[in-house]
Design a protein around this motif. Structure first.
Motif, short mmCIF file in Angstrom:
data_model
loop_
_atom_site.label_atom_id
_atom_site.label_comp_id
_atom_site.label_asym_id
_atom_site.label_seq_id
_atom_site.Cartn_x
_atom_site.Cartn_y
_atom_site.Cartn_z
N LEU A 191 0.84 -1.20 0.00
CA LEU A 191 0.00 0.00 0.00
C LEU A 191 0.87 1.25 0.00
N PRO A 192 1.03 1.91 -1.14
CA PRO A 192 1.79 3.17 -1.17
C PRO A 192 0.97 4.29 -0.54
N LEU A 193 1.59 5.45 -0.42
CA LEU A 193 0.90 6.58 0.20
C LEU A 193 -0.32 6.99 -0.59
N LYS A 194 -0.22 6.96 -1.90
CA LYS A 194 -1.35 7.33 -2.73
C LYS A 194 -2.17 6.08 -3.02
N LYS A 195 -3.47 6.23 -2.96
CA LYS A 195 -4.40 5.10 -3.09
C LYS A 195 -4.20 4.40 -4.43
N PRO A 196 -3.88 3.10 -4.42
CA PRO A 196 -3.61 2.39 -5.67
C PRO A 196 -4.86 1.71 -6.23
N GLU A 197 -4.79 1.40 -7.50
CA GLU A 197 -5.78 0.54 -8.16
C GLU A 197 -5.07 -0.75 -8.53
N TYR A 198 -5.57 -1.88 -8.01
CA TYR A 198 -4.92 -3.16 -8.18
C TYR A 198 -5.56 -3.94 -9.33
N ASP A 199 -4.75 -4.79 -9.96
CA ASP A 199 -5.24 -5.78 -10.91
C ASP A 199 -4.27 -6.95 -10.87
N VAL A 200 -4.63 -8.06 -11.47
CA VAL A 200 -3.81 -9.26 -11.42
C VAL A 200 -3.80 -9.91 -12.79
N PHE A 201 -2.63 -10.44 -13.14
CA PHE A 201 -2.47 -11.18 -14.40
C PHE A 201 -1.34 -12.18 -14.20
N ASP A 202 -1.61 -13.44 -14.52
CA ASP A 202 -0.60 -14.50 -14.43
C ASP A 202 0.08 -14.51 -13.05
N SER A 203 -0.73 -14.46 -12.01
CA SER A 203 -0.27 -14.52 -10.61
C SER A 203 0.53 -13.31 -10.17
N LYS A 204 0.66 -12.29 -11.00
CA LYS A 204 1.39 -11.08 -10.63
C LYS A 204 0.41 -9.99 -10.24
N LEU A 205 0.77 -9.24 -9.21
CA LEU A 205 -0.04 -8.14 -8.72
C LEU A 205 0.45 -6.84 -9.35
N TYR A 206 -0.46 -6.14 -10.03
CA TYR A 206 -0.17 -4.83 -10.61
C TYR A 206 -0.86 -3.77 -9.77
N LEU A 207 -0.18 -2.66 -9.56
CA LEU A 207 -0.83 -1.52 -8.91
C LEU A 207 -0.40 -0.26 -9.62
N ARG A 208 -1.35 0.63 -9.79
CA ARG A 208 -1.05 1.91 -10.41
C ARG A 208 -1.62 3.03 -9.56
N THR A 209 -0.85 4.12 -9.49
CA THR A 209 -1.29 5.33 -8.81
C THR A 209 -1.25 6.46 -9.82
N GLY A 210 -1.31 7.69 -9.34
CA GLY A 210 -1.36 8.82 -10.26
C GLY A 210 -0.12 9.00 -11.08
N ASP A 211 1.03 8.48 -10.65
CA ASP A 211 2.27 8.72 -11.39
C ASP A 211 3.18 7.50 -11.44
N ARG A 212 2.66 6.31 -11.09
CA ARG A 212 3.57 5.18 -10.97
C ARG A 212 2.85 3.87 -11.28
N ARG A 271 -4.81 5.50 5.02
CA ARG A 271 -5.40 4.63 4.01
C ARG A 271 -5.25 3.17 4.42
N THR A 272 -6.32 2.44 4.29
CA THR A 272 -6.30 1.03 4.68
C THR A 272 -6.39 0.09 3.49
N HIS A 273 -6.81 0.57 2.33
CA HIS A 273 -6.89 -0.31 1.16
C HIS A 273 -7.03 0.52 -0.10
N GLY A 274 -6.81 -0.13 -1.24
CA GLY A 274 -7.00 0.48 -2.53
C GLY A 274 -8.32 0.03 -3.14
N THR A 275 -8.33 -0.08 -4.47
CA THR A 275 -9.51 -0.56 -5.19
C THR A 275 -9.07 -1.64 -6.17
N LEU A 276 -10.01 -2.50 -6.53
CA LEU A 276 -9.75 -3.54 -7.53
C LEU A 276 -10.20 -3.04 -8.89
N GLY A 277 -9.29 -3.05 -9.85
CA GLY A 277 -9.59 -2.55 -11.19
C GLY A 277 -9.53 -3.65 -12.23
N HIS A 278 -9.83 -3.27 -13.47
CA HIS A 278 -9.79 -4.20 -14.61
C HIS A 278 -9.12 -3.47 -15.79
#
Length: 499
Positions: free
Chosen positions: A76-97, A136-143
């Motif tokens: 969990l980075p400082l900025k709220k992330p949006e998570y997604d998953v592909f091939d057992s890998k966790l992706y997270l994106r924020t406003g600049d990363r 912040r305690t969690h992000g969101t699940l995205g697609h």
């Protein structure tokens, strides 16, 4: 918290009760039967077992269970992330990363971190804990991950105002963006009136425009669904299917999209998929109060079409709001119609008033109309099930169980409890009892296959929590003022055989 195992046997089905307060199951989509849940499924530790992917953690599965010791918080980075998953890998994106992580044991290993300019900001991600005063305690699940090129490495697709932004993996990192314009033309919104007096109020302004459409990704194709209205108030839906070419910067193939347009249909019908053909389907369910009878009565009407709006079918019933009107009842891949009706208003005014004032047992009827190979639904029911639902107090006293009944929460036909592909029925037939009716050769038994206990203040849902292809029963209990617990959730996992 995992409770002691409790086995409830229903024929060849065994239910194992466990407490899992992190799981939430809400109302299903009434036009698909899919429940709303707060989780997804993935195999993060690559052991062949489905894990539960939550907005703040991953629950690893071991032997059909999810031990509390195998709960892994998400990075969990400082900025709220949006998570997604592909091939057992966790992706997270924020406003600049963008970051990619892989689970190693109980620890996340970061395999990629790069700065990337997204076309838009995710909701709230420009806020930091220091600015809001709330940690912040969690992000969101995205697609946003889609394998457009079919090479096993996902592209990142982000819709923006000027088109689809596609980011492709170019070796070690995701490279430059590709902007793909597949949107329909915006429509100008003309003001209804203009001020002409006083003179200072007179202005000439460019009218705003609006862009409204739905977009679907499937492999290298992009389907865009938009609509247009005519003066009569009816609408037409326009479908454009674009094929992208990854080797040409994901630009659409020459020749333009394949297009189609529906017949004129009522504006409240929503696009959905009722069967496996390529013709667009549409449906809508509406509820209203009939004032033509001596006593106002609730009416529910389902209208649908499977031929692009050329013909409409409708089903009306004397019913309060129901949980779901379309499910794949017989497991053939096509959705079937569910019509529910209440016996509260059966007969004349005197009978209806007597039931409302004194009756504690409501007669409820469930009817199934199967869809045939031509996309038509049977006019007469293929199955009729009579149910008796007992309340804690008469309807006129408007107790919580009657409110649940009015909102459709007492009857659920969305789940497949034994994994045979057919829908089973779960009904709250008593304030403290759930009755389960297993689908046996497209029929339900007259008496329940089994019952489960439920507290008077609890609500229930049906969803496949552990990803084994069999639906589970989830009971959300009321908060306890004595203990201070915010929620207590029990999951009855469906098992074929006892461990």
């Amino acid at each position: 918290m995992i409770s002691a195992l409790i086995y409830v046997v229903i024929g060849a089905v065994i239910f194992v009760e466990k407490e899992m307060d992190t799981i939430a199951v809400g109302r299903p989509n009434p036009l698909t039967g899919r429940p709303s849940v707060n989780y997804r499924h993935a195999d993060f530790d690559r052991d062949g077992l489905v894990d539960i992917f939550l907005p703040d953690r991953v629950l690893l599965q071991r032997g059909g269970e999810f031990p509390a010791a195998l709960s892994v918080p998400l990075p969990l980075p400082l900025k709220k992330p949006e998570y997604d998953v592909f091939d057992s890998k966790l992706y997270l994106r924020t406003g600049d990363r963008l970051e990619i992580h892989r689970l190693n044991g109980m620890t996340w290993e970061r395999v990629l971190r790069q700065t990337i300019a997204w076309p838009d900001l995710l909701p709230g991600e420009d806020e930091t804990p220091g600015e809001t005063g709330v940690e912040r305690t969690h992000g969101t699940l995205g697609h946003y991950l889609h394998d457009l090129s079919g090479n096993g490495v996902p592209e990142i697709v982000v819709p923006a105002a000027d088109g689809l932004y596609i980011y492709a993996n170019e070796g070690l990192e995701y490279g430059a963006k590709h902007v793909v314009d597949v949107y329909p033309s915006p429509k100008v919104i003309f003001p209804e009136r203009a001020e002409v007096w006083p003179a200072q109020a007179r202005t000439i302004a460019h009218p705003p425009s609006r862009l409204r459409f739905r977009l679907f990704l499937d492999g290298d194709s992009v389907t865009v669904l938009s609509r247009s209205a005519d003066p009569s108030g009816l609408i037409r839906h326009h479908t454009s299917v674009w094929l992208l070419e990854p080797k040409r910067g994901y630009q659409p193939r020459d020749g333009g999209p394949a297009t189609s347009v529906t017949a004129r249909i009522p504006a409240h019908l929503q696009p959905c998929r009722l069967n496996g053909d390529t013709t667009p389907d549409f449906a809508a369910v509406r509820s209203h109060i009939s004032e033509t009878s001596p006593m106002p009565q609730p009416i529910q009407e389902l209208v649908l079409t499977t031929d692009g709006g050329k013909t409409l079918q409708s089903f009306r019933s004397r019913s309060f709001q129901t949980l779901c009107v379309l499910v794949d009842f017989d497991g053939d891949g096509d959705l079937d119609v569910v019509v529910e009706s209440t016996g509260l208003y059966k007969g004349g005014l005197r009978e209806s008033l007597t039931r409302s004032l004194s009756e504690r047992t409501l007669t409820h009827t469930l009817a199934i109309h199967l869809q045939d190979a031509q996309g038509r639904f049977s006019k007469t029911p293929d199955l009729v099930q009579k149910l008796a639902i007992k309340l804690a107090r008469p309807p006129f006293r408007d107790g919580p169980l009657f409110a649940e009944y009015q909102n459709g929460g007492s009857v659920n036909i969305t789940g497949d409890l034994n994994g045979d592909g057919k829908r089973d029925l779960v009904v709250r037939t008593h304030p403290e009892r759930l009755s389960i009716y297993l689908n046996d050769d497209l029929a339900f038994p007259k008496t329940p296959s089994r019952t489960l206990d439920i507290e008077p203040g609890a609500r229930f849902g049906v969803a496949d929590v552990d990803g084994d292809g069999r639906s589970d029963i989830v009971i959300h209990r009321e908060a306890s003022l004595e203990s201070g617990a915010s929620r207590r959730t029990a999951v009855y996992f469906s098992r074929r055989n006892a461990p």
